[in-house]
Design a protein around this motif. Structure first.
Motif, PDB file in Angstrom:
ATOM      1  N   UNK A 489       0.841  -1.194   0.000  1.00  0.00           N
ATOM      2  CA  UNK A 489       0.000   0.000   0.000  1.00  0.00           C
ATOM      3  C   UNK A 489       0.876   1.245   0.000  1.00  0.00           C
ATOM      4  N   UNK A 490       0.272   2.386  -0.229  1.00  0.00           N
ATOM      5  CA  UNK A 490       1.052   3.631  -0.226  1.00  0.00           C
ATOM      6  C   UNK A 490       1.613   3.934   1.155  1.00  0.00           C
ATOM      7  N   UNK A 492       3.158   1.698   2.835  1.00  0.00           N
ATOM      8  CA  UNK A 492       4.314   0.835   3.014  1.00  0.00           C
ATOM      9  C   UNK A 492       4.007  -0.518   3.608  1.00  0.00           C
ATOM     10  N   UNK A 493       2.727  -0.890   3.716  1.00  0.00           N
ATOM     11  CA  UNK A 493       2.342  -2.176   4.296  1.00  0.00           C
ATOM     12  C   UNK A 493       2.120  -3.206   3.186  1.00  0.00           C
ATOM     13  N   UNK A 494       2.660  -4.416   3.385  1.00  0.00           N
ATOM     14  CA  UNK A 494       2.450  -5.487   2.415  1.00  0.00           C
ATOM     15  C   UNK A 494       1.116  -6.179   2.659  1.00  0.00           C
ATOM     16  N   UNK A 495       0.439  -6.513   1.563  1.00  0.00           N
ATOM     17  CA  UNK A 495      -0.837  -7.229   1.630  1.00  0.00           C
ATOM     18  C   UNK A 495      -0.742  -8.456   0.727  1.00  0.00           C
ATOM     19  N   UNK A 496      -1.121  -9.620   1.259  1.00  0.00           N
ATOM     20  CA  UNK A 496      -1.220 -10.855   0.480  1.00  0.00           C
ATOM     21  C   UNK A 496      -2.688 -11.011   0.076  1.00  0.00           C
ATOM     22  N   UNK A 497      -3.055 -10.650  -1.151  1.00  0.00           N
ATOM     23  CA  UNK A 497      -4.482 -10.629  -1.512  1.00  0.00           C
ATOM     24  C   UNK A 497      -5.167 -11.983  -1.398  1.00  0.00           C
ATOM     25  N   UNK A 498      -4.474 -13.074  -1.738  1.00  0.00           N
ATOM     26  CA  UNK A 498      -5.147 -14.372  -1.681  1.00  0.00           C
ATOM     27  C   UNK A 498      -5.539 -14.747  -0.256  1.00  0.00           C
ATOM     28  N   UNK A 499      -4.793 -14.273   0.737  1.00  0.00           N
ATOM     29  CA  UNK A 499      -5.141 -14.530   2.126  1.00  0.00           C
ATOM     30  C   UNK A 499      -6.464 -13.849   2.473  1.00  0.00           C
ATOM     31  N   UNK A 518      -5.181  -2.884  -4.281  1.00  0.00           N
ATOM     32  CA  UNK A 518      -4.621  -1.898  -3.348  1.00  0.00           C
ATOM     33  C   UNK A 518      -3.170  -1.559  -3.580  1.00  0.00           C
ATOM     34  N   UNK A 519      -2.579  -2.044  -4.680  1.00  0.00           N
ATOM     35  CA  UNK A 519      -1.173  -1.777  -4.948  1.00  0.00           C
ATOM     36  C   UNK A 519      -0.918  -0.279  -5.121  1.00  0.00           C
ATOM     37  N   UNK A 520      -0.079   0.285  -4.237  1.00  0.00           N
ATOM     38  CA  UNK A 520       0.241   1.705  -4.317  1.00  0.00           C
ATOM     39  C   UNK A 520      -0.877   2.622  -3.871  1.00  0.00           C
ATOM     40  N   UNK A 521      -1.963   2.063  -3.392  1.00  0.00           N
ATOM     41  CA  UNK A 521      -3.117   2.867  -2.931  1.00  0.00           C
ATOM     42  C   UNK A 521      -3.037   3.026  -1.408  1.00  0.00           C
ATOM     43  N   UNK A 522      -3.868   3.926  -0.913  1.00  0.00           N
ATOM     44  CA  UNK A 522      -3.820   4.129   0.538  1.00  0.00           C
ATOM     45  C   UNK A 522      -4.850   3.297   1.297  1.00  0.00           C
ATOM     46  N   UNK A 576      -4.558  -2.349   7.773  1.00  0.00           N
ATOM     47  CA  UNK A 576      -4.165  -2.032   6.397  1.00  0.00           C
ATOM     48  C   UNK A 576      -4.664  -3.086   5.391  1.00  0.00           C
ATOM     49  N   UNK A 577      -5.167  -4.225   5.898  1.00  0.00           N
ATOM     50  CA  UNK A 577      -5.716  -5.249   5.003  1.00  0.00           C
ATOM     51  C   UNK A 577      -7.210  -5.067   4.752  1.00  0.00           C
ATOM     52  N   UNK A 578      -7.867  -4.260   5.569  1.00  0.00           N
ATOM     53  CA  UNK A 578      -9.328  -4.197   5.519  1.00  0.00           C
ATOM     54  C   UNK A 578      -9.841  -3.620   4.205  1.00  0.00           C
TER      55      UNK A 578
END
Length: 625
Positions: A489-490, A492-499, A518-522, A576-578
């Motif tokens: 995310x913008x 700086x948090x990593x998100x695993x979408x499949x999870x 959410x890549x590069x988004x807030x 940040x995953x919500x």
């Protein structure tokens, strides 16, 4: 894994010699409408013994030789899953040829690319529609000389520049060839080398043009022996095969079936799965997670439609199934015994009589396990079926590893993992979390793409899967995400979408497909497609009868319904995953629109392009943290 045969062709001839009269394949055929017991559209299942299979395979192999097919010549198969696919593939291998697989859903342009890139000299085409795709781009296929039709019309269509045969005609040519050269097939098989090309399978192309994966005879021979050795397949199994055989998941199970000699019932029509299960009564079936999700959603949907006490009983039984499976698994890992508290055991026994027995009956009543692969299975779905007595044996592999790399064993299912590596396969985790695999099943490279091969295949045999995962203390492998699908995310948090997507499928019984963005988004958003067979009955009960699917999903009532599940999901996630916003799609994702691969994986770039306006709308003017 030393001492394995040089090829599946060797394995096949050995199987025929060992158990010639045993049943090998079972398949549906139309019943003659003029027969006394027949009716239009009626079907019955017929069988081939191993000896009968060998006659047809030898004739096909000899027929190919009579056409001038030689060692490593490519012969393509463009067909749905049916017994003729297996016969053609075995015929190719016994002739020394290499099979090029083509999905029947592949469009004419990509079919031409695969046939041209592989240099295929002959094609087994299921019907006139598959033939038409090849001849439509005839100028791009100078090497294609012969097409053999499985289902031939009364009059063969025009195919300029191509010799057109029916499968029966090819087998007749082969029989004639064998009269003059009776040892032709055995001689060709004896000449096969382990490192000789056996199959070109083209990757699904989720991100671009497919690449031809070079799988040699040793890959398939290894897979057959490894599947038998680890107990995944047994000689007394009846396996129901509906998976696309053009996909590596289905293809690898043929090797295991020949190694063990069990019965394989073959019918690739997805709309017949539910009908076929109680007829075939399989002990084993392989599937993509989407099928299990649909089965679960269908059961839940029917219970909801019946309402009142029945729905409450189902929801209670589902909870008990998960709790029982989780507790038993936890205690088995800790103590080696699948113990559960006395009270939970009593609840489980009651739920079994009321609910689980009916679920097992729907699968035919004899299912000892169902293998899941090609995408991640939501743990909650896995725990439900395990608790209901239909254990899902989740496994892992890629086209580049001949599919089978690791799998859960029936005696030690660990939901949330993809099991232990197959005998002879090594797995390790790189410093960045990427899963690396090494073993006989690993490809020998991408066809005519040395630079792309070097990017993923090290000189010492380690293959970079592109998946992120971890190995536990007992050696069980867990997949956390696709390396290329993870995003930051913008903030700086990593998100695993499949999870996140897996968790949502577990809490929402109405979902068919979900894509987290959410890549590069807030913040994260989602595109959600609902399961029409489940949402439409709900809509009819809530004042929306008479509306189309697209109209139903556009209503405030359905948006509110799904929002409730999104909020439940968010309660299980890090901030940040919500999912802050979501869009309900006007139709489900499908293969025809290029949004799903034939193995039902989402083509993320395609979906994001198709619904770019909807995605933009979810971020328009937003400044949420």
């Amino acid at each position: 894994m030393t001492g394995r045969p040089a090829s599946v062709a060797h394995l096949f001839l050995s199987r025929v010699e060992a158990t010639p009269d045993d049943e090998a394949y079972r398949f549906p055929v139309p019943v003659d409408e003029h027969a006394a017991d027949g009716a239009p559209g009626a079907e019955q299942w017929r069988s081939l013994s191993w000896a009968q299979t060998a006659v047809r395979v030898r004739n096909i192999a000899a027929g190919l030789m009579a056409l001038g097919i030689r060692s490593e010549d490519r012969v393509a198969i463009a067909s749905s899953t049916r017994v003729e696919w297996i016969l053609a593939d075995l015929g190719n291998m016994c002739a020394g040829a290499a099979t090029t697989t083509v999905y029947p859903s592949t469009n004419a342009d990509e079919t031409a690319f695969i046939l041209a890139n592989s240099g295929s000299r002959a094609l087994f085409a299921e019907n006139a529609a598959q033939l038409a795709k090849a001849v439509a781009q005839r100028e791009q296929l100078p090497e294609l000389a012969t097409v053999v039709l499985f289902d031939a019309p009364a009059e063969l269509p025009e195919a300029p520049g191509v010799e057109l045969l029916t499968l029966a005609e090819l087998e007749e040519r082969g029989a004639a060839h064998l009269k003059e050269h009776p040892d032709a097939v055995e001689t060709a098989v004896a000449a096969l080398d382990r490192e000789q090309l056996a199959t070109l399978i083209y990757t699904s192309g989720t991100t671009g043009r497919p690449k031809g994966v070079r799988l040699v005879h040793d890959c398939w021979a290894y897979e057959g022996v490894a599947q038998a050795e680890c107990g995944l397949l047994r000689e007394d199994d009846v396996q129901f095969m509906w998976l696309p055989l053009s996909h590596v998941f289905g293809k690898t199970l043929i090797s295991g079936q020949i190694a063990t000699g069990h019965v394989m019932a073959v019918d690739g029509r997805v709309d017949r799965i539910i009908h076929n299960l109680p007829v075939v009564r399989p002990t084993l079936m392989a599937s993509a997670p989407r099928i299990f999700e649909k089965v679960y959603n269908g059961i839940a949907g029917r219970a909801r439609a019946e309402g009142g006490a029945k729905y409450k009983i189902f929801m209670w039984a589902a909870k008990v199934a998960r709790e029982h499976a989780q507790t038993a698994q936890r205690n088995r890992i800790a103590t080696g015994r699948e113990s559960v508290p006395f009270g939970l055991g009593l609840q489980h026994a009651l739920a079994d009589k009321l609910v689980y027995a009916k679920i097992r009956a729907a699968f035919g009543g004899r299912m000892r396990g169902s293998v899941s692969g090609s995408a991640a299975l939501a743990p909650e779905i896995g725990y439900f079926f395990l608790g209901a007595g239909v254990p899902i044996l989740e496994g892992y592999g890629l086209t580049e590893t001949s599919a089978g790399s690791s799998v859960n064993r029936a005696e030690d299912v660990r939901v949330g993992t993809v099991g232990l590596p197959l005998p002879g396969t090594e797995a390790r985790i790189a410093e960045d979390g990427e899963i690396l695999l090494r073993g006989p099943g690993v490809m020998r490279g991408y066809h005519d793409l040395p630079e792309q091969t070097a990017e993923v295949l090290e000189a010492d045999g380690w293959f970079h899967t592109g998946d992120i995962g971890e190995l536990d203390k007992d050696g069980f492998l867990r997949i956390t995400d696709r390396k290329k699908d993870m995003f930051k995310t913008s903030g700086g948090k990593y998100v695993a979408p499949s999870e996140v997507e897996g968790k949502f499928k577990a809490v929402c019984p109405f979902v068919s497909n979900i894509l987290v963005i959410g890549n590069g988004r807030n913040y994260c958003t989602a595109l959600i497609a609902l399961d029409e067979t489940v949402i439409m009955p709900w809509a009819a009960e809530h004042g929306l009868a008479g509306k189309s699917y697209a109209e139903v999903v556009a209503t405030a009532e359905v948006h509110s319904l799904i929002d409730g599940f999104v909020q439940r999901l968010n309660g299980e996630l890090q901030r940040w995953q919500t999912i802050k916003k979501f869009t309900l799609l006007p139709r489900d994702l499908d293969i025809e629109h290029g949004e799903l691969t034939p193995s039902l994986k989402i083509k993320r770039p395609v979906v994001e392009r198709t619904y770019a306006d909807a995605v933009a709308g979810m971020y328009s003017g937003a400044n949420e943290a």
